[in-house]
Design a protein around this motif. Structure first.
Motif, PDB file in Angstrom:
ATOM      1  N   ALA A   1     -26.537 -52.820  21.663  1.00 58.31           N
ATOM      2  CA  ALA A   1     -26.711 -53.414  20.585  1.00 58.31           C
ATOM      3  C   ALA A   1     -27.582 -53.244  19.700  1.00 58.31           C
ATOM      4  O   ALA A   1     -28.874 -52.584  20.038  1.00 58.31           O
ATOM      5  CB  ALA A   1     -26.914 -55.134  20.233  1.00 58.31           C
ATOM      6  N   TYR A   2     -27.333 -52.383  18.617  1.00 60.42           N
ATOM      7  CA  TYR A   2     -28.513 -52.005  18.020  1.00 60.42           C
ATOM      8  C   TYR A   2     -28.415 -52.616  16.046  1.00 60.42           C
ATOM      9  O   TYR A   2     -27.273 -53.106  15.284  1.00 60.42           O
ATOM     10  CB  TYR A   2     -28.044 -50.695  17.575  1.00 60.42           C
ATOM     11  CG  TYR A   2     -28.044 -49.774  18.256  1.00 60.42           C
ATOM     12  CD1 TYR A   2     -28.864 -49.312  18.544  1.00 60.42           C
ATOM     13  CD2 TYR A   2     -26.326 -49.471  19.218  1.00 60.42           C
ATOM     14  CE1 TYR A   2     -28.826 -47.787  19.486  1.00 60.42           C
ATOM     15  CE2 TYR A   2     -26.555 -48.735  19.797  1.00 60.42           C
ATOM     16  CZ  TYR A   2     -27.923 -47.845  20.630  1.00 60.42           C
ATOM     17  OH  TYR A   2     -27.566 -47.461  21.553  1.00 60.42           O
ATOM     18  N   PHE A   3     -29.728 -53.553  15.767  1.00 55.76           N
ATOM     19  CA  PHE A   3     -29.931 -54.743  15.029  1.00 55.76           C
ATOM     20  C   PHE A   3     -30.445 -53.342  13.658  1.00 55.76           C
ATOM     21  O   PHE A   3     -31.605 -52.729  13.649  1.00 55.76           O
ATOM     22  CB  PHE A   3     -30.371 -55.596  15.882  1.00 55.76           C
ATOM     23  CG  PHE A   3     -29.882 -56.393  16.108  1.00 55.76           C
ATOM     24  CD1 PHE A   3     -29.689 -57.675  15.783  1.00 55.76           C
ATOM     25  CD2 PHE A   3     -30.709 -56.328  17.492  1.00 55.76           C
ATOM     26  CE1 PHE A   3     -29.241 -58.369  16.494  1.00 55.76           C
ATOM     27  CE2 PHE A   3     -30.302 -57.215  18.239  1.00 55.76           C
ATOM     28  CZ  PHE A   3     -28.861 -58.471  17.752  1.00 55.76           C
ATOM     29  N   THR A   4     -29.664 -52.721  12.811  1.00 57.43           N
ATOM     30  CA  THR A   4     -29.981 -51.991  11.459  1.00 57.43           C
ATOM     31  C   THR A   4     -29.813 -52.887  10.159  1.00 57.43           C
ATOM     32  O   THR A   4     -29.882 -53.768   9.736  1.00 57.43           O
ATOM     33  CB  THR A   4     -29.121 -50.949  10.810  1.00 57.43           C
ATOM     34  OG1 THR A   4     -28.835 -50.376  13.139  1.00 57.43           O
ATOM     35  CG2 THR A   4     -29.292 -49.687  10.605  1.00 57.43           C
ATOM     36  N   THR A   5     -31.678 -53.477   9.685  1.00 55.64           N
ATOM     37  CA  THR A   5     -32.216 -53.265   8.307  1.00 55.64           C
ATOM     38  C   THR A   5     -31.782 -52.961   7.027  1.00 55.64           C
ATOM     39  O   THR A   5     -32.990 -50.988   7.575  1.00 55.64           O
ATOM     40  CB  THR A   5     -33.038 -54.686   8.567  1.00 55.64           C
ATOM     41  OG1 THR A   5     -33.483 -55.161   9.605  1.00 55.64           O
ATOM     42  CG2 THR A   5     -33.370 -55.203   7.488  1.00 55.64           C
ATOM     43  N   ALA A   6     -31.872 -52.409   6.475  1.00 54.31           N
ATOM     44  CA  ALA A   6     -32.006 -51.618   5.058  1.00 54.31           C
ATOM     45  C   ALA A   6     -31.369 -52.305   3.819  1.00 54.31           C
ATOM     46  O   ALA A   6     -31.326 -53.635   3.905  1.00 54.31           O
ATOM     47  CB  ALA A   6     -30.584 -50.586   5.128  1.00 54.31           C
ATOM     48  N   GLN A   7     -32.313 -51.200   3.258  1.00 51.03           N
ATOM     49  CA  GLN A   7     -33.039 -51.951   1.314  1.00 51.03           C
ATOM     50  C   GLN A   7     -31.593 -51.105   0.281  1.00 51.03           C
ATOM     51  O   GLN A   7     -31.177 -50.214   0.886  1.00 51.03           O
ATOM     52  CB  GLN A   7     -33.902 -52.172   1.059  1.00 51.03           C
ATOM     53  CG  GLN A   7     -35.108 -52.012   1.246  1.00 51.03           C
ATOM     54  CD  GLN A   7     -34.746 -53.648   2.454  1.00 51.03           C
ATOM     55  OE1 GLN A   7     -34.577 -54.715   1.017  1.00 51.03           O
ATOM     56  NE2 GLN A   7     -34.981 -54.370   2.715  1.00 51.03           N
ATOM     57  N   ALA A   8     -31.141 -52.484   0.126  1.00 50.86           N
ATOM     58  CA  ALA A   8     -29.766 -51.043  -0.588  1.00 50.86           C
ATOM     59  C   ALA A   8     -29.961 -51.691  -1.602  1.00 50.86           C
ATOM     60  O   ALA A   8     -30.378 -52.141  -2.579  1.00 50.86           O
ATOM     61  CB  ALA A   8     -28.870 -52.016  -0.585  1.00 50.86           C
ATOM     62  N   THR A   9     -28.841 -50.857  -2.920  1.00 53.30           N
ATOM     63  CA  THR A   9     -29.235 -51.031  -5.087  1.00 53.30           C
ATOM     64  C   THR A   9     -27.704 -50.421  -4.680  1.00 53.30           C
ATOM     65  O   THR A   9     -27.142 -50.021  -4.385  1.00 53.30           O
ATOM     66  CB  THR A   9     -29.939 -50.237  -6.225  1.00 53.30           C
ATOM     67  OG1 THR A   9     -29.914 -48.913  -5.537  1.00 53.30           O
ATOM     68  CG2 THR A   9     -31.451 -50.449  -5.295  1.00 53.30           C
ATOM     69  N   GLU A  10     -26.922 -50.799  -5.664  1.00 50.08           N
ATOM     70  CA  GLU A  10     -25.364 -50.696  -6.058  1.00 50.08           C
ATOM     71  C   GLU A  10     -25.585 -48.952  -5.934  1.00 50.08           C
ATOM     72  O   GLU A  10     -24.724 -48.496  -6.254  1.00 50.08           O
ATOM     73  CB  GLU A  10     -25.428 -50.625  -7.889  1.00 50.08           C
ATOM     74  CG  GLU A  10     -24.089 -50.771  -8.315  1.00 50.08           C
ATOM     75  CD  GLU A  10     -23.545 -50.936  -9.840  1.00 50.08           C
ATOM     76  OE1 GLU A  10     -22.157 -51.519 -10.517  1.00 50.08           O
ATOM     77  OE2 GLU A  10     -24.227 -51.485  -9.952  1.00 50.08           O
ATOM     78  N   SER A  11     -26.421 -47.953  -6.945  1.00 50.02           N
ATOM     79  CA  SER A  11     -26.863 -47.059  -7.536  1.00 50.02           C
ATOM     80  C   SER A  11     -26.206 -46.664  -5.586  1.00 50.02           C
ATOM     81  O   SER A  11     -25.980 -45.259  -5.402  1.00 50.02           O
ATOM     82  CB  SER A  11     -27.585 -46.310  -7.671  1.00 50.02           C
ATOM     83  OG  SER A  11     -28.718 -46.707  -7.403  1.00 50.02           O
ATOM     84  N   THR A  12     -27.774 -46.987  -4.767  1.00 50.30           N
ATOM     85  CA  THR A  12     -27.274 -46.522  -2.570  1.00 50.30           C
ATOM     86  C   THR A  12     -26.791 -47.272  -2.289  1.00 50.30           C
ATOM     87  O   THR A  12     -26.279 -46.471  -1.524  1.00 50.30           O
ATOM     88  CB  THR A  12     -29.434 -46.415  -2.549  1.00 50.30           C
ATOM     89  OG1 THR A  12     -29.440 -47.724  -2.322  1.00 50.30           O
ATOM     90  CG2 THR A  12     -29.652 -45.927  -3.389  1.00 50.30           C
ATOM     91  N   MET A  13     -25.596 -47.727  -2.150  1.00 53.47           N
ATOM     92  CA  MET A  13     -24.993 -48.539  -1.201  1.00 53.47           C
ATOM     93  C   MET A  13     -24.452 -48.182  -0.876  1.00 53.47           C
ATOM     94  O   MET A  13     -23.576 -48.294   0.605  1.00 53.47           O
ATOM     95  CB  MET A  13     -24.243 -49.790  -1.824  1.00 53.47           C
ATOM     96  CG  MET A  13     -23.684 -50.412  -1.333  1.00 53.47           C
ATOM     97  SD  MET A  13     -22.583 -52.398  -2.046  1.00 53.47           S
ATOM     98  CE  MET A  13     -21.690 -51.195  -3.107  1.00 53.47           C
TER      99      MET A  13
END
Length: 365
Positions: free
Chosen positions: A24-36
């Motif tokens: 399993a790969y757990f991925t966490t990312a920050q996002a904004t409306e423009s980068t989603m």
């Protein structure tokens, strides 16, 4: 275990969880409306390069982003749970998390024409991840919707030939939680009694105040594990610094551990600034609430021979989004490694709680 951490504002944090011949790969990312869209595409590409398929996603943001998010992932074929905080305008996206699986076939779980999750097999167990579970009839009252969601959880698990008592972990998001958390707990406890949950194992859980895309009173996600033999063991883990939550009529375990060939996974329930007797401490002081909460989580980790570096995913819930930097401050001052943590603006289960964190950790065995 693999970790990829550079600058969490523009990179992915990926942690590997090998278990019983699969990963399993757990991925966490920050996002904004423009980068989603770019974040979704990048995660999809990263997982494809590993031969992994995405099985589950959380997105923390406003209701207005839901159609855009669904459009972005429709062709990629994975379930999405989108949440925003009760006290939040919902005008921003704060973060997203994914779970992807390689080395085995994913089997879809359908709620009508909606894919709400996947199940998969290893040599020694069956696993099921479900999200975005909600009542069909949104004209029902709060407690009736809660009951309907628990019934639907049970029905969906039958598609994987699993029972309600196979659930190891739940995530429960209640609209305007502070108005009806006690009533919700009555519904949950009654359902657990009817299904024999207390005789088998009470799951770990997060119960948080967060709105959903269509304004449902309750949205739920779950992780279930059904061992095929004694190579996989599932058991609750107590908190060395807190009393059992059932002592104050909240039916969840402080943590649950799943031991399988290759690794151990410890999933720690939503944890907040509560002293051993069950009372809130450090009123109106978010920094002190963070400090105590992190000490409680660390004590659970240490009790299972784990540490912060074993963290594979975490979600931090802040009543005031402007105070999110205080968690980073605590981590820096205490020399913690960069944690794969998503931030959510949400109400915690008591009026006087300002911060809560849930955390999963993985260690080879």
């Amino acid at each position: 275990m693999e970790e990829s951490i550079v600058n969490p504002t523009n990179s992915l944090q990926i942690v590997e969880f090998p278990h019983d011949g699969v990963k399993a790969y757990f991925t966490t990312a920050q996002a904004t409306e423009s980068t989603m869209h770019a974040v979704f595409d990048r995660v999809s590409a990263e997982m494809a390069a590993r031969g992994a398929k995405i099985a589950f996603q959380y997105l923390f943001g406003g209701r207005q982003f839901y159609p855009q998010a669904v459009s972005a992932i429709k062709q990629l074929d994975w379930p999405l749970t989108l949440l925003h905080g009760d006290a939040c305008s919902g005008s921003t996206i704060t973060g997203t998390q994914f779970i992807a699986i390689s080395g085995t076939e994913l089997h879809p779980v359908m709620d009508g024409d909606r894919k709400v999750g996947n199940w998969y097999d290893t040599a020694d167990a069956r696993y099921c991840l479900l999200g975005d579970i909600r009542a069909d009839d949104l004209t029902l009252g709060r407690e009736q919707q809660a009951r309907a969601v628990f019934e639907k959880m049970e029905a969906l698990l039958k598609q994987a030939d699993m029972e309600f008592t196979d659930i190891a972990r739940t995530w429960i998001y209640l609209n305007n939680l502070l108005e009806w958390y006690d009533e919700f707990n009555v519904v949950r406890t009654q359902f657990f009694k009817e299904r024999g949950t207390f005789e088998k194992m009470v799951p770990a859980s997060t119960g948080i105040g967060a709105g959903s895309a269509a304004g449902e009173e309750m949205v739920c996600a779950l992780w279930a594990v059904k061992p095929k033999n004694d190579q996989v063991k599932i058991f609750t883990v107590p908190s060395p610094l807190q009393c059992p939550a059932v002592d104050y009529k909240s039916s969840f375990a402080r943590a649950v551990e799943v031991d399988q060939p290759g690794s151990r996974l410890l999933t720690i329930s939503g944890t907040a600034s509560i002293e051993p007797g069950g009372k809130t401490v450090h009123l109106d002081d978010t920094e002190k609430q963070i400090k105590l909460t992190m000490e409680v989580v660390h004590a659970i980790l240490k009790s299972r021979d784990m540490d912060w570096a074993d963290t594979c995913r975490a979600i931090a819930y802040f009543k005031d989004a402007e105070e999110a930097h205080l968690l980073e401050k605590y981590c820096l001052e205490n020399n913690l490694p960069e944690l794969p943590v998503a931030i959510s603006h949400a109400d915690v289960c008591r009026h006087d709680l300002l911060f809560e964190i849930e955390l999963d950790a993985v260690k080879a065995n």
